[in-house]
Design a protein around this motif. Structure first.
Motif, PDB file in Angstrom:
ATOM      1  N   VAL B  91       0.842  -1.199   0.000  1.00 21.90           N
ATOM      2  CA  VAL B  91       0.000   0.000   0.000  1.00 21.90           C
ATOM      3  C   VAL B  91       0.877   1.248   0.000  1.00 21.90           C
ATOM      4  O   VAL B  91       0.600   2.210  -0.722  1.00 21.90           O
ATOM      5  CB  VAL B  91      -0.967  -0.003   1.213  1.00 21.90           C
ATOM      6  CG1 VAL B  91      -1.745   1.303   1.280  1.00 21.90           C
ATOM      7  CG2 VAL B  91      -1.919  -1.182   1.129  1.00 21.90           C
ATOM      8  N   ASP B  92       1.957   1.202   0.782  1.00 24.05           N
ATOM      9  CA  ASP B  92       2.892   2.325   0.811  1.00 24.05           C
ATOM     10  C   ASP B  92       3.486   2.567  -0.584  1.00 24.05           C
ATOM     11  O   ASP B  92       3.554   3.706  -1.054  1.00 24.05           O
ATOM     12  CB  ASP B  92       4.010   2.046   1.826  1.00 24.05           C
ATOM     13  CG  ASP B  92       4.990   3.204   1.916  1.00 24.05           C
ATOM     14  OD1 ASP B  92       4.629   4.222   2.526  1.00 24.05           O
ATOM     15  OD2 ASP B  92       6.101   3.089   1.355  1.00 24.05           O
ATOM     16  N   LYS B 100       5.921  -1.369  -9.676  1.00 27.22           N
ATOM     17  CA  LYS B 100       6.901  -2.458  -9.613  1.00 27.22           C
ATOM     18  C   LYS B 100       7.010  -3.006  -8.190  1.00 27.22           C
ATOM     19  O   LYS B 100       7.046  -4.210  -7.954  1.00 27.22           O
ATOM     20  CB  LYS B 100       8.264  -1.935 -10.076  1.00 27.22           C
ATOM     21  CG  LYS B 100       8.833  -2.749 -11.217  1.00 27.22           C
ATOM     22  CD  LYS B 100      10.186  -2.212 -11.597  1.00 27.22           C
ATOM     23  CE  LYS B 100      10.756  -3.086 -12.706  1.00 27.22           C
ATOM     24  NZ  LYS B 100      11.831  -2.434 -13.413  1.00 27.22           N
ATOM     25  N   LYS B 101       7.086  -2.062  -7.220  1.00 28.69           N
ATOM     26  CA  LYS B 101       7.209  -2.461  -5.823  1.00 28.69           C
ATOM     27  C   LYS B 101       5.920  -3.119  -5.326  1.00 28.69           C
ATOM     28  O   LYS B 101       5.978  -4.012  -4.475  1.00 28.69           O
ATOM     29  CB  LYS B 101       7.561  -1.252  -4.957  1.00 28.69           C
ATOM     30  CG  LYS B 101       9.048  -0.958  -4.936  1.00 28.69           C
ATOM     31  CD  LYS B 101       9.370   0.051  -3.847  1.00 28.69           C
ATOM     32  CE  LYS B 101      10.865   0.291  -3.742  1.00 28.69           C
ATOM     33  NZ  LYS B 101      11.148   1.431  -2.856  1.00 28.69           N
ATOM     34  N   ILE B 102       4.775  -2.679  -5.837  1.00 28.23           N
ATOM     35  CA  ILE B 102       3.506  -3.336  -5.453  1.00 28.23           C
ATOM     36  C   ILE B 102       3.600  -4.812  -5.817  1.00 28.23           C
ATOM     37  O   ILE B 102       3.277  -5.692  -5.020  1.00 28.23           O
ATOM     38  CB  ILE B 102       2.289  -2.696  -6.171  1.00 28.23           C
ATOM     39  CG1 ILE B 102       2.124  -1.236  -5.800  1.00 28.23           C
ATOM     40  CG2 ILE B 102       1.008  -3.472  -5.844  1.00 28.23           C
ATOM     41  CD1 ILE B 102       1.029  -0.517  -6.571  1.00 28.23           C
ATOM     42  N   VAL B 103       4.057  -5.085  -7.046  1.00 23.09           N
ATOM     43  CA  VAL B 103       4.171  -6.476  -7.511  1.00 23.09           C
ATOM     44  C   VAL B 103       5.121  -7.256  -6.601  1.00 23.09           C
ATOM     45  O   VAL B 103       4.808  -8.356  -6.147  1.00 23.09           O
ATOM     46  CB  VAL B 103       4.650  -6.522  -8.980  1.00 23.09           C
ATOM     47  CG1 VAL B 103       4.913  -7.952  -9.420  1.00 23.09           C
ATOM     48  CG2 VAL B 103       3.627  -5.868  -9.907  1.00 23.09           C
ATOM     49  N   ALA B 180      -1.267  -4.349 -11.225  1.00 26.03           N
ATOM     50  CA  ALA B 180      -0.044  -3.564 -10.992  1.00 26.03           C
ATOM     51  C   ALA B 180       0.981  -3.827 -12.090  1.00 26.03           C
ATOM     52  O   ALA B 180       1.735  -2.944 -12.484  1.00 26.03           O
ATOM     53  CB  ALA B 180       0.541  -3.899  -9.622  1.00 26.03           C
ATOM     54  N   ARG B 181       0.998  -5.071 -12.601  1.00 32.53           N
ATOM     55  CA  ARG B 181       1.898  -5.409 -13.711  1.00 32.53           C
ATOM     56  C   ARG B 181       1.614  -4.563 -14.943  1.00 32.53           C
ATOM     57  O   ARG B 181       2.495  -4.274 -15.744  1.00 32.53           O
ATOM     58  CB  ARG B 181       1.726  -6.875 -14.083  1.00 32.53           C
ATOM     59  CG  ARG B 181       2.671  -7.793 -13.359  1.00 32.53           C
ATOM     60  CD  ARG B 181       2.373  -9.207 -13.767  1.00 32.53           C
ATOM     61  NE  ARG B 181       2.704 -10.095 -12.661  1.00 32.53           N
ATOM     62  CZ  ARG B 181       3.778 -10.839 -12.621  1.00 32.53           C
ATOM     63  NH1 ARG B 181       4.587 -10.850 -13.617  1.00 32.53           N
ATOM     64  NH2 ARG B 181       4.030 -11.599 -11.599  1.00 32.53           N
ATOM     65  N   PRO B 192      -7.868  -0.662  -5.264  1.00 33.28           N
ATOM     66  CA  PRO B 192      -7.801  -2.125  -5.120  1.00 33.28           C
ATOM     67  C   PRO B 192      -6.644  -2.587  -4.229  1.00 33.28           C
ATOM     68  O   PRO B 192      -6.781  -3.575  -3.518  1.00 33.28           O
ATOM     69  CB  PRO B 192      -7.613  -2.620  -6.558  1.00 33.28           C
ATOM     70  CG  PRO B 192      -8.192  -1.543  -7.397  1.00 33.28           C
ATOM     71  CD  PRO B 192      -7.850  -0.271  -6.685  1.00 33.28           C
ATOM     72  N   VAL B 193      -5.511  -1.889  -4.272  1.00 35.06           N
ATOM     73  CA  VAL B 193      -4.369  -2.284  -3.444  1.00 35.06           C
ATOM     74  C   VAL B 193      -4.742  -2.111  -1.973  1.00 35.06           C
ATOM     75  O   VAL B 193      -4.579  -3.013  -1.148  1.00 35.06           O
ATOM     76  CB  VAL B 193      -3.112  -1.432  -3.764  1.00 35.06           C
ATOM     77  CG1 VAL B 193      -1.908  -1.987  -3.033  1.00 35.06           C
ATOM     78  CG2 VAL B 193      -2.859  -1.382  -5.252  1.00 35.06           C
TER      79      VAL B 193
END
Lengths: 110, 218
Positions: B91-92, B100-103, B180-181, B192-193
């Motif tokens: 989320v951050d 990229k970091k979400i993935v 996210a991709r 959604p995240v």
């Protein structure tokens, strides 16, 4: 917990200005994880000693501390508006009513 | 909520959309909290049943709980806590618009979830080999201790319902990862995240209570 120094400086609008939710410093998440793991170790350690009826009370208290910090920081409840707080607190209240009701009713059933 | 939207609206006057971005984000999050409230009450019924039967069969529940493997349960607790930590980091990352970091973070969360289910599988199969599951003939015989049946009945109901939530949470996080991709999220849109992570934290929250109740104090 060192989150206190952030409380005063961070107001509701965050450092990014156009962001939607409140941004919590990453170090807070790491501290929360550390605290949660330490509390888990404490829960397991305390359970090895027999305190009779106090075991379950202590275990539930420690769990509630863990659940509270998960909700406040991981789930950002600390920074949510009163509506969200109502939704978070009402199920806990209803659950207490349910359990209390069942336990009050139970002795008169047999 | 609407007054907040007027002052914080990042996309100008909201006449084009049905709702402006900030209001939509707030509404979706509030909706998730309402759903989580119903989830707490769903598990709450089982917690209430457990409390009552534990009170009724205090000594037997205590003995039965000793058949559960505390170390597997404790490991799974830590695995879920770590998974929640990475969901919070995702989320951050979303708040900083970093797809990229979400993935990466959500993939670690998923990996933890798989680890949780694998450990749970070993626990279930070990119970089966000790004749302590409803799949065992002796477990279902009338001679089998009724209080033990009650304890393990509740154990399977609660952990299996929780396990279903883990699987469902993985499906949600998998969907978020696929979005996210495709770089679908930004500082201005990551609902959604956030909502997926909220659901995942609830899965963690339930286990925080299940572990000491079932494995430690019985």
């Amino acid at each position: 917990m060192s989150h206190h120094e952030h409380n005063e400086t961070d107001s509701h609008d965050n450092s990014h200005g156009n962001g939607l939710g409140h941004i919590i410093p990453k170090s807070v998440y790491a501290l929360v994880l550390g605290a949660l793991i330490i509390l888990t170790v404490i829960t397991v350690a305390i359970a090895q000693v027999d305190f009779g009826n106090w075991n379950i009370i202590v275990a539930m208290l420690v769990s509630s501390v863990k659940a509270t910090i998960v909700a406040l920081f991981f789930m950002h409840l600390k920074y949510e508006d009163p509506f969200t707080w109502i939704y978070a607190v009402i199920p806990i209240f209803l659950l207490i009513v349910l359990i209390a009701g069942v336990f009050i009713d139970n002795p008169f059933r047999y | 909520m609407t007054h907040k939207a007027e002052t914080m609206d990042p996309q100008g006057p909201p006449h084009v959309h049905h709702m402006d971005a900030t209001t939509a984000y707030g509404a979706a999050k509030l909706g998730m909290w309402l759903f989580l409230a119903t989830e707490i009450l769903l598990f709450g019924g089982l917690f209430c049943a457990f409390a009552l039967f534990r009170w009724t069969y205090l000594e037997e529940f205590h003995q039965a709980s000793k058949h559960l493997n505390v170390w597997m349960g404790a490991t799974n607790t830590v695995v879920l806590l770590i998974s929640s930590y990475f969901a919070a980091l995702a989320v951050d990352a979303a708040q900083h618009g970093n797809n990229k970091k979400i993935v990466t973070y959500l993939s670690i969360t998923m990996l933890c979830a798989v680890g949780f289910l694998v450990i749970k599988y070993f626990e279930y199969s070990s119970k089966y080999h000790h004749g302590l599951s409803p799949l065992n003939v002796e477990f279902n015989s009338p001679e089998f201790n009724a209080a033990y049946k009650c304890f393990f009945g509740l154990y399977y109901c609660m952990t299996a319902l929780h396990g279903l939530h883990v699987i469902f949470g993985m499906a949600i996080l998998g969907w978020v990862i696929s979005k996210a991709r495709k770089n679908r999220f930004s500082e201005r849109y990551y609902t959604p995240v956030e909502v997926g992570a909220l659901y995942w934290h609830l899965v963690d929250l339930i286990w925080i209570y299940l572990f000491p109740l079932l494995y430690l104090v019985g």
